[in-house]
Design a protein around this motif. Structure first.
Motif, PDB file in Angstrom:
ATOM      1  N   LEU A  68      15.826 -13.767 -57.144  1.00 41.26           N
ATOM      2  CA  LEU A  68      15.662 -15.126 -56.636  1.00 41.26           C
ATOM      3  C   LEU A  68      16.467 -15.391 -55.368  1.00 41.26           C
ATOM      4  CD1 LEU A  68      14.448 -17.915 -57.051  1.00 41.26           C
ATOM      5  CD2 LEU A  68      16.364 -18.432 -58.572  1.00 41.26           C
ATOM      6  N   VAL A  69      17.710 -14.961 -55.323  1.00 45.16           N
ATOM      7  CA  VAL A  69      18.586 -15.315 -54.199  1.00 45.16           C
ATOM      8  C   VAL A  69      19.139 -14.089 -53.474  1.00 45.16           C
ATOM      9  CG1 VAL A  69      19.259 -17.522 -55.214  1.00 45.16           C
ATOM     10  CG2 VAL A  69      20.649 -15.489 -55.654  1.00 45.16           C
ATOM     11  N   CYS A  86      22.237 -25.904 -47.298  1.00 44.64           N
ATOM     12  CA  CYS A  86      22.095 -27.036 -48.220  1.00 44.64           C
ATOM     13  C   CYS A  86      23.459 -27.543 -48.664  1.00 44.64           C
ATOM     14  CB  CYS A  86      21.267 -26.642 -49.436  1.00 44.64           C
ATOM     15  SG  CYS A  86      19.522 -26.410 -49.098  1.00 44.64           S
ATOM     16  N   PHE A  87      24.348 -26.636 -48.995  1.00 45.20           N
ATOM     17  CA  PHE A  87      25.696 -27.042 -49.417  1.00 45.20           C
ATOM     18  C   PHE A  87      26.478 -27.672 -48.272  1.00 45.20           C
ATOM     19  CE2 PHE A  87      24.871 -24.300 -53.068  1.00 45.20           C
ATOM     20  CZ  PHE A  87      25.391 -25.087 -54.094  1.00 45.20           C
ATOM     21  N   LEU A  88      26.122 -27.324 -47.040  1.00 44.32           N
ATOM     22  CA  LEU A  88      26.790 -27.907 -45.872  1.00 44.32           C
ATOM     23  C   LEU A  88      26.126 -29.204 -45.420  1.00 44.32           C
ATOM     24  CD1 LEU A  88      27.558 -24.660 -43.846  1.00 44.32           C
ATOM     25  CD2 LEU A  88      29.168 -26.067 -45.157  1.00 44.32           C
ATOM     26  N   LEU A 102      12.571 -21.428 -53.899  1.00 43.50           N
ATOM     27  CA  LEU A 102      13.706 -22.187 -54.422  1.00 43.50           C
ATOM     28  C   LEU A 102      13.251 -23.465 -55.134  1.00 43.50           C
ATOM     29  CD1 LEU A 102      16.155 -21.637 -51.448  1.00 43.50           C
ATOM     30  CD2 LEU A 102      16.441 -20.766 -53.781  1.00 43.50           C
ATOM     31  N   VAL A 103      12.202 -24.099 -54.608  1.00 40.87           N
ATOM     32  CA  VAL A 103      11.649 -25.287 -55.275  1.00 40.87           C
ATOM     33  C   VAL A 103      11.004 -24.877 -56.600  1.00 40.87           C
ATOM     34  CG1 VAL A 103       9.863 -27.079 -55.130  1.00 40.87           C
ATOM     35  CG2 VAL A 103      11.379 -26.658 -53.170  1.00 40.87           C
ATOM     36  N   ASP A 104      10.201 -23.828 -56.581  1.00 42.48           N
ATOM     37  CA  ASP A 104       9.532 -23.354 -57.801  1.00 42.48           C
ATOM     38  C   ASP A 104      10.534 -22.973 -58.890  1.00 42.48           C
ATOM     39  OD1 ASP A 104       7.092 -23.737 -56.578  1.00 42.48           O
ATOM     40  OD2 ASP A 104       6.723 -21.605 -56.206  1.00 42.48           O
ATOM     41  N   ALA A 105      11.702 -22.473 -58.475  1.00 47.68           N
ATOM     42  CA  ALA A 105      12.724 -22.061 -59.435  1.00 47.68           C
ATOM     43  C   ALA A 105      13.588 -23.228 -59.907  1.00 47.68           C
ATOM     44  CB  ALA A 105      13.617 -20.988 -58.801  1.00 47.68           C
ATOM     45  N   GLY A 106      13.393 -24.406 -59.313  1.00 50.27           N
ATOM     46  CA  GLY A 106      14.174 -25.568 -59.725  1.00 50.27           C
ATOM     47  C   GLY A 106      15.562 -25.628 -59.114  1.00 50.27           C
ATOM     48  N   ILE A 107      15.802 -24.865 -58.061  1.00 50.94           N
ATOM     49  CA  ILE A 107      17.095 -24.868 -57.372  1.00 50.94           C
ATOM     50  C   ILE A 107      17.135 -25.960 -56.314  1.00 50.94           C
ATOM     51  CG2 ILE A 107      18.577 -23.501 -55.843  1.00 50.94           C
ATOM     52  CD1 ILE A 107      17.695 -21.050 -57.501  1.00 50.94           C
ATOM     53  N   LEU A 108      15.999 -26.186 -55.676  1.00 48.06           N
ATOM     54  CA  LEU A 108      15.843 -27.278 -54.716  1.00 48.06           C
ATOM     55  C   LEU A 108      14.706 -28.177 -55.183  1.00 48.06           C
ATOM     56  CD1 LEU A 108      15.958 -25.430 -51.253  1.00 48.06           C
ATOM     57  CD2 LEU A 108      17.838 -26.593 -52.418  1.00 48.06           C
ATOM     58  N   GLU A 109      14.773 -29.433 -54.776  1.00 47.00           N
ATOM     59  CA  GLU A 109      13.633 -30.323 -54.975  1.00 47.00           C
ATOM     60  C   GLU A 109      13.157 -30.777 -53.593  1.00 47.00           C
ATOM     61  OE1 GLU A 109      14.291 -34.194 -56.740  1.00 47.00           O
ATOM     62  OE2 GLU A 109      16.428 -34.018 -56.323  1.00 47.00           O
ATOM     63  N   ARG A 110      11.857 -30.960 -53.485  1.00 45.19           N
ATOM     64  CA  ARG A 110      11.234 -31.355 -52.227  1.00 45.19           C
ATOM     65  C   ARG A 110      10.898 -32.837 -52.310  1.00 45.19           C
ATOM     66  NH1 ARG A 110       5.697 -29.168 -49.439  1.00 45.19           N
ATOM     67  NH2 ARG A 110       4.723 -30.617 -50.858  1.00 45.19           N
ATOM     68  N   LYS A 111      11.399 -33.597 -51.314  1.00 49.22           N
ATOM     69  CA  LYS A 111      11.149 -35.041 -51.290  1.00 49.22           C
ATOM     70  C   LYS A 111      10.562 -35.438 -49.949  1.00 49.22           C
ATOM     71  CE  LYS A 111      14.380 -36.959 -54.540  1.00 49.22           C
ATOM     72  NZ  LYS A 111      15.399 -37.965 -54.762  1.00 49.22           N
ATOM     73  N   LEU A 112       9.519 -36.233 -50.016  1.00 49.29           N
ATOM     74  CA  LEU A 112       8.881 -36.757 -48.816  1.00 49.29           C
ATOM     75  C   LEU A 112       9.813 -37.773 -48.156  1.00 49.29           C
ATOM     76  CD1 LEU A 112       6.117 -36.746 -47.260  1.00 49.29           C
ATOM     77  CD2 LEU A 112       5.540 -38.757 -48.613  1.00 49.29           C
ATOM     78  N   GLU A 116      20.641 -30.079 -59.867  1.00 50.80           N
ATOM     79  CA  GLU A 116      21.841 -29.718 -60.643  1.00 50.80           C
ATOM     80  C   GLU A 116      21.931 -28.200 -60.783  1.00 50.80           C
ATOM     81  OE1 GLU A 116      25.361 -29.889 -62.546  1.00 50.80           O
ATOM     82  OE2 GLU A 116      24.352 -31.566 -61.569  1.00 50.80           O
ATOM     83  N   LYS A 117      20.812 -27.582 -61.064  1.00 49.55           N
ATOM     84  CA  LYS A 117      20.763 -26.122 -61.173  1.00 49.55           C
ATOM     85  C   LYS A 117      21.212 -25.475 -59.862  1.00 49.55           C
ATOM     86  CE  LYS A 117      17.331 -22.541 -62.331  1.00 49.55           C
ATOM     87  NZ  LYS A 117      15.924 -22.352 -62.729  1.00 49.55           N
ATOM     88  N   GLY A 118      20.773 -26.030 -58.750  1.00 51.40           N
ATOM     89  CA  GLY A 118      21.173 -25.518 -57.448  1.00 51.40           C
ATOM     90  C   GLY A 118      22.653 -25.719 -57.166  1.00 51.40           C
ATOM     91  N   ARG A 119      23.175 -26.891 -57.520  1.00 50.65           N
ATOM     92  CA  ARG A 119      24.600 -27.169 -57.299  1.00 50.65           C
ATOM     93  C   ARG A 119      25.487 -26.231 -58.117  1.00 50.65           C
ATOM     94  NH1 ARG A 119      22.285 -32.269 -57.009  1.00 50.65           N
ATOM     95  NH2 ARG A 119      22.700 -32.737 -59.204  1.00 50.65           N
ATOM     96  N   GLU A 120      24.974 -25.746 -59.234  1.00 49.63           N
ATOM     97  CA  GLU A 120      25.741 -24.801 -60.055  1.00 49.63           C
ATOM     98  C   GLU A 120      25.922 -23.444 -59.376  1.00 49.63           C
ATOM     99  OE1 GLU A 120      23.964 -24.581 -63.936  1.00 49.63           O
ATOM    100  OE2 GLU A 120      24.420 -26.680 -64.374  1.00 49.63           O
ATOM    101  N   PHE A 121      25.209 -23.216 -58.282  1.00 46.96           N
ATOM    102  CA  PHE A 121      25.347 -21.966 -57.530  1.00 46.96           C
ATOM    103  C   PHE A 121      26.557 -21.999 -56.595  1.00 46.96           C
ATOM    104  CE2 PHE A 121      24.001 -18.715 -54.415  1.00 46.96           C
ATOM    105  CZ  PHE A 121      23.758 -17.671 -55.291  1.00 46.96           C
TER     106      PHE A 121
END
Length: 115
Positions: A19-20, A32-34, A60-70, A84-89
């Protein structure tokens, strides 16, 4: 062994790498973290092609690490936010950063050549 074959491997490191485990994905996560969240920001920061950025963001969106927002309706523009899953990285990225600072310090001549 192909990357796609590792996603069911017994080893959690191997599964995580599917995945990463490429430079572009890690750099997008770093951004993203920055505080970056937009496609163009990732393109400018990483230097990756639009195709690569698009495919990594989708994964990353498909894995639930990022979410996509319009964020813009016309033309449609999306931002990518850590879940939350992404922030845990975060601890993994901090470890990469700290290890790199210790073992791969930037030489002043490299900085001078870029400036």
């Amino acid at each position: 062994m192909k990357w796609s074959e590792l996603d069911e491997n017994w080893c959690p490191v191997a599964r995580t790498l599917t995945l990463v485990g490429d430079r572009w994905t890690l750099l997008i996560l770093r951004d993203c973290f920055l505080g970056s969240s937009k496609f163009e920001e990732f393109a400018a920061s990483t230097g990756a092609t639009r195709h690569i950025i698009s495919s990594r963001l989708k994964r990353l969106v498909d894995a639930g690490i990022l979410e996509r927002k319009l964020y813009v309706e016309r033309p449609k523009r999306y931002e990518y936010l850590l879940t939350e899953k992404g922030r845990e990285f975060a601890p993994a990225l901090v470890t990469f950063r700290d290890w790199g600072k210790k073992h791969l310090p930037v030489r002043r001549s490299v900085i001078a050549a870029k400036g």
